[in-house]
Design an enzyme around this catalytic site. Sequence first.
Site, PDB file in Angstrom:
ATOM      1  N   HIS A 143      11.932  -1.890   3.941  1.00 36.49           N
ATOM      2  CA  HIS A 143      11.262  -0.677   4.185  1.00 36.49           C
ATOM      3  C   HIS A 143      12.168   0.771   3.847  1.00 36.49           C
ATOM      4  O   HIS A 143      13.421   0.564   4.203  1.00 36.49           O
ATOM      5  CB  HIS A 143      10.929  -0.791   5.812  1.00 36.49           C
ATOM      6  N   ARG A 187       4.065  11.496  -1.482  1.00 38.72           N
ATOM      7  CA  ARG A 187       3.759  11.252  -0.011  1.00 38.72           C
ATOM      8  C   ARG A 187       4.943  11.500   0.942  1.00 38.72           C
ATOM      9  O   ARG A 187       6.211  11.103   0.472  1.00 38.72           O
ATOM     10  CB  ARG A 187       3.035   9.912   0.190  1.00 38.72           C
ATOM     11  N   PRO A 236       0.734  -1.294  -0.019  1.00 37.11           N
ATOM     12  CA  PRO A 236      -0.080  -0.022   0.029  1.00 37.11           C
ATOM     13  C   PRO A 236       0.832   1.310  -0.296  1.00 37.11           C
ATOM     14  O   PRO A 236       1.791   1.515   0.796  1.00 37.11           O
ATOM     15  CB  PRO A 236      -0.921  -0.304   1.337  1.00 37.11           C
ATOM     16  N   ASN A 237       0.422   2.300  -0.895  1.00 41.06           N
ATOM     17  CA  ASN A 237       0.851   3.368  -0.910  1.00 41.06           C
ATOM     18  C   ASN A 237       2.322   3.650  -1.578  1.00 41.06           C
ATOM     19  O   ASN A 237       2.785   4.886  -1.345  1.00 41.06           O
ATOM     20  CB  ASN A 237       0.947   4.261   0.255  1.00 41.06           C
ATOM     21  N   TYR A 275       9.979   9.438   2.736  1.00 43.36           N
ATOM     22  CA  TYR A 275      10.093   8.623   1.205  1.00 43.36           C
ATOM     23  C   TYR A 275      11.028   9.171   0.294  1.00 43.36           C
ATOM     24  O   TYR A 275      11.028   8.198  -0.712  1.00 43.36           O
ATOM     25  CB  TYR A 275       8.716   8.014   0.946  1.00 43.36           C
ATOM     26  N   GLU A 283      12.387  -8.811   3.439  1.00 44.17           N
ATOM     27  CA  GLU A 283      11.504  -7.563   3.699  1.00 44.17           C
ATOM     28  C   GLU A 283      12.012  -6.269   3.540  1.00 44.17           C
ATOM     29  O   GLU A 283      13.202  -6.347   4.181  1.00 44.17           O
ATOM     30  CB  GLU A 283      10.801  -7.795   5.007  1.00 44.17           C
ATOM     31  N   ASN A 302       7.957  -5.107   0.131  1.00 42.70           N
ATOM     32  CA  ASN A 302       7.919  -3.840   0.965  1.00 42.70           C
ATOM     33  C   ASN A 302       6.152  -4.216   1.366  1.00 42.70           C
ATOM     34  O   ASN A 302       5.511  -3.726   0.465  1.00 42.70           O
ATOM     35  CB  ASN A 302       8.103  -2.596   0.434  1.00 42.70           C
ATOM     36  N   ARG A 330      10.200   5.008  14.002  1.00 46.41           N
ATOM     37  CA  ARG A 330       9.099   5.879  13.823  1.00 46.41           C
ATOM     38  C   ARG A 330       8.141   5.558  14.941  1.00 46.41           C
ATOM     39  O   ARG A 330       8.702   4.906  16.165  1.00 46.41           O
ATOM     40  CB  ARG A 330       8.756   5.304  12.480  1.00 46.41           C
ATOM     41  N   ALA A 358       1.929  -1.015   5.432  1.00 44.49           N
ATOM     42  CA  ALA A 358       1.141  -0.999   6.574  1.00 44.49           C
ATOM     43  C   ALA A 358       1.002  -2.642   6.870  1.00 44.49           C
ATOM     44  O   ALA A 358       0.986  -2.842   8.077  1.00 44.49           O
ATOM     45  CB  ALA A 358       0.161  -0.166   6.733  1.00 44.49           C
TER      46      ALA A 358
END
Length: 147
Positions: free
Chosen positions: A99, A17, A9-10, A22, A97, A73, A106, A76
């Site tokens: 990120h 964004r 997502p995103n 990012y 994985e 990735n 965070r 969320a």
Amino acid sequence: MKLLIINGPNINLLGIREKKIYGNTSYEKFCEDLIGNAKEQSIEVDIVQSNIEGEIINYIHDALGTYDGIVINPGAYTHYSIAIYDAIKAVNIPTIEVHISNIYSREEYRRKSVIAPACIGQISGFGVYGYTLAIIGIKNYLESVNQ
């Protein structure tokens, strides 16, 4: 060697964004650069993106018999998708994985990955370069297990 890159997502909104987190690179430029970086490693990559959990699971299932490794990735979904974890375990394809941000610096809820235990490794906090690190990591892993 052929890898599947799955973005959750995103991720398609890169360059739009939260640029401080990012970066400014557009999703299209990111994909183009990643394909080039993989070619330098003599690796073929296919890149997919979905905002829908079930589609991500289908990408993982469809990777069976086609790809040597997966870079994911999960966005969320990292923090709560047991279904994606189960899919990675089920296909038994080496997966890393990734990120873009350092999830451990965070918000508290971002610091837990339910996906990571299904993976051979996790890369976090190196921006989009983390994907290239993951590609190199899978290549090295596969070469070591196939010796």
